[in-house]
Scaffold this motif. Sequence first.
Motif, PDB file in Angstrom:
ATOM      1  N   VAL A 130       0.849  -1.289   0.011  1.00 26.37           N
ATOM      2  CA  VAL A 130      -0.100   0.144   0.151  1.00 26.37           C
ATOM      3  C   VAL A 130       1.018   1.173   0.047  1.00 26.37           C
ATOM      4  O   VAL A 130       1.659   1.663   1.024  1.00 26.37           O
ATOM      5  N   VAL A 131       1.164   1.857  -1.234  1.00 24.76           N
ATOM      6  CA  VAL A 131       1.716   3.067  -1.158  1.00 24.76           C
ATOM      7  C   VAL A 131       1.287   4.104  -1.958  1.00 24.76           C
ATOM      8  O   VAL A 131      -0.028   3.825  -2.644  1.00 24.76           O
ATOM      9  N   ASP A 132       1.584   5.400  -2.205  1.00 26.79           N
ATOM     10  CA  ASP A 132       0.765   6.534  -2.804  1.00 26.79           C
ATOM     11  C   ASP A 132       1.542   6.729  -4.248  1.00 26.79           C
ATOM     12  O   ASP A 132       1.268   7.659  -4.917  1.00 26.79           O
ATOM     13  N   GLU A 133       2.535   5.908  -4.480  1.00 26.68           N
ATOM     14  CA  GLU A 133       3.062   6.100  -5.950  1.00 26.68           C
ATOM     15  C   GLU A 133       2.238   5.236  -6.863  1.00 26.68           C
ATOM     16  O   GLU A 133       1.246   4.356  -6.491  1.00 26.68           O
ATOM     17  N   PRO A 134       2.273   5.541  -8.363  1.00 28.52           N
ATOM     18  CA  PRO A 134       1.525   4.761  -9.060  1.00 28.52           C
ATOM     19  C   PRO A 134       1.830   3.191  -9.067  1.00 28.52           C
ATOM     20  O   PRO A 134       3.156   2.929  -8.993  1.00 28.52           O
ATOM     21  N   ALA A 135       0.827   2.251  -8.707  1.00 26.58           N
ATOM     22  CA  ALA A 135       1.180   0.790  -8.661  1.00 26.58           C
ATOM     23  C   ALA A 135       1.046   0.272  -9.888  1.00 26.58           C
ATOM     24  O   ALA A 135       0.624   0.809 -10.967  1.00 26.58           O
ATOM     25  N   PRO A 136       1.745  -0.935  -9.975  1.00 27.39           N
ATOM     26  CA  PRO A 136       1.966  -1.558 -11.290  1.00 27.39           C
ATOM     27  C   PRO A 136       0.416  -1.936 -11.810  1.00 27.39           C
ATOM     28  O   PRO A 136      -0.621  -2.167 -10.800  1.00 27.39           O
ATOM     29  N   ALA A 137       0.243  -2.205 -12.905  1.00 26.56           N
ATOM     30  CA  ALA A 137      -0.960  -2.618 -13.715  1.00 26.56           C
ATOM     31  C   ALA A 137      -1.348  -4.143 -13.080  1.00 26.56           C
ATOM     32  O   ALA A 137      -0.421  -4.886 -12.742  1.00 26.56           O
ATOM     33  N   ALA A 138      -2.536  -4.312 -13.018  1.00 26.05           N
ATOM     34  CA  ALA A 138      -2.939  -5.575 -12.571  1.00 26.05           C
ATOM     35  C   ALA A 138      -2.353  -6.636 -13.302  1.00 26.05           C
ATOM     36  O   ALA A 138      -2.391  -6.668 -14.626  1.00 26.05           O
ATOM     37  N   GLY A 139      -1.980  -7.736 -12.813  1.00 21.76           N
ATOM     38  CA  GLY A 139      -1.463  -9.068 -13.398  1.00 21.76           C
ATOM     39  C   GLY A 139       0.259  -8.820 -14.035  1.00 21.76           C
ATOM     40  O   GLY A 139       0.658  -9.540 -14.303  1.00 21.76           O
ATOM     41  N   ALA A 140       0.593  -7.463 -13.547  1.00 20.21           N
ATOM     42  CA  ALA A 140       1.853  -7.058 -14.121  1.00 20.21           C
ATOM     43  C   ALA A 140       3.022  -7.610 -13.411  1.00 20.21           C
ATOM     44  O   ALA A 140       4.346  -7.582 -13.626  1.00 20.21           O
ATOM     45  N   VAL A 141       2.673  -7.772 -11.976  1.00 17.91           N
ATOM     46  CA  VAL A 141       3.879  -7.713 -11.084  1.00 17.91           C
ATOM     47  C   VAL A 141       4.489  -9.425 -11.121  1.00 17.91           C
ATOM     48  O   VAL A 141       3.807 -10.351 -11.073  1.00 17.91           O
ATOM     49  N   GLY A 142       5.934  -9.297 -11.531  1.00 15.28           N
ATOM     50  CA  GLY A 142       6.526 -10.423 -11.332  1.00 15.28           C
ATOM     51  C   GLY A 142       7.046 -11.048 -10.132  1.00 15.28           C
ATOM     52  O   GLY A 142       7.219 -12.075  -9.613  1.00 15.28           O
ATOM     53  N   GLN A 154      21.871  -8.808  -6.295  1.00 18.45           N
ATOM     54  CA  GLN A 154      21.100  -8.787  -7.615  1.00 18.45           C
ATOM     55  C   GLN A 154      19.848  -9.673  -7.386  1.00 18.45           C
ATOM     56  O   GLN A 154      19.761 -10.495  -7.189  1.00 18.45           O
ATOM     57  N   VAL A 155      18.770  -8.594  -7.436  1.00 21.85           N
ATOM     58  CA  VAL A 155      17.304  -9.042  -7.607  1.00 21.85           C
ATOM     59  C   VAL A 155      16.685  -8.729  -8.737  1.00 21.85           C
ATOM     60  O   VAL A 155      16.681  -7.789  -9.600  1.00 21.85           O
ATOM     61  N   THR A 156      15.941  -9.797  -9.389  1.00 19.79           N
ATOM     62  CA  THR A 156      15.220  -9.999 -10.744  1.00 19.79           C
ATOM     63  C   THR A 156      13.843 -10.393 -10.691  1.00 19.79           C
ATOM     64  O   THR A 156      13.657 -11.162  -9.916  1.00 19.79           O
ATOM     65  N   ALA A 157      13.336  -9.978 -11.756  1.00 19.46           N
ATOM     66  CA  ALA A 157      11.770 -10.404 -12.091  1.00 19.46           C
ATOM     67  C   ALA A 157      12.136 -10.581 -13.473  1.00 19.46           C
ATOM     68  O   ALA A 157      11.784  -9.632 -14.327  1.00 19.46           O
ATOM     69  N   PRO A 158      12.437 -11.692 -14.139  1.00 19.55           N
ATOM     70  CA  PRO A 158      12.526 -11.949 -15.698  1.00 19.55           C
ATOM     71  C   PRO A 158      11.319 -11.802 -16.284  1.00 19.55           C
ATOM     72  O   PRO A 158      11.415 -11.381 -17.509  1.00 19.55           O
TER      73      PRO A 158
END
Length: 248
Positions: A130-142, A154-158
């Motif tokens: 829960v943040v006030d910045e623009p959230a990622p589009a639904a289903g887009a979070v890897g 190193q942290v990745t989301a291929p």
Amino acid sequence: MSLKVDRDGMAFTFKGGMLPMTVMELTSADPERIREQLAGKLSQSPAFFQHTPVVLSVEQLDEPHLALERICAVCRAHKLLPVAVRGGSDPVKQSSWALGLGWFPPQEAGRPRTLESVPTADEPVEEAPVVDEPAPAAGAVGRIYRGTVRSGQQVTAPEGDLVVVGAVNAGAEVLAGGSVHVYGALRGRALAGIHGDAGAAIFCRELRAELLSVAGNYKRLEDIDPRLLGTGVQVRLDHDQLGIAPLD
């Protein structure tokens, strides 16, 4: 003072050639182990360590969080000059380019490895923060990563977006097939659209990044408007140029 100019007006020409090149085949990604072995080799063959250009082969490594910058620093400290990397996943390729190195495909292209995320004490969670910045589009979070990404990590989301609920320290690297969202200070390197997605973007609350990249287009810290440093920004690709704007 006059300069001699070719009669055709050309400053250079490209020519193919087979230059001798030493390949340093890594079987460990631990910079300290590499440092110890190089120190021993230096005492045995000091003549070899005279600014010798080397290609770092990572084909035998199965490391998802290769500390490439630290490995290169260890090599340079022992008078070896890394000029390129051979093998590795897309994040390794992107890191190579970010460090000003060339990249070669594996000598024998095999089945691509699945890129794992960096193991941490804080496991990824399903729900978005829960943040006030623009959230990622639904289903887009890897992947959603909670905690500080520390130097050398190193942290990745291929696939999809990477959300970091915390800071990214200097010397750390975050990469995503989609966009990168950092809900904290971004002091390390952030690479979005690592598979070529020009619509990817980078969002952060506090910009102090060493390097920003979207779809292979880079901007280093020294290229960033100083007035934007320390502020919340969004980084997008516009006509093959990275644009940085305040985060509305």
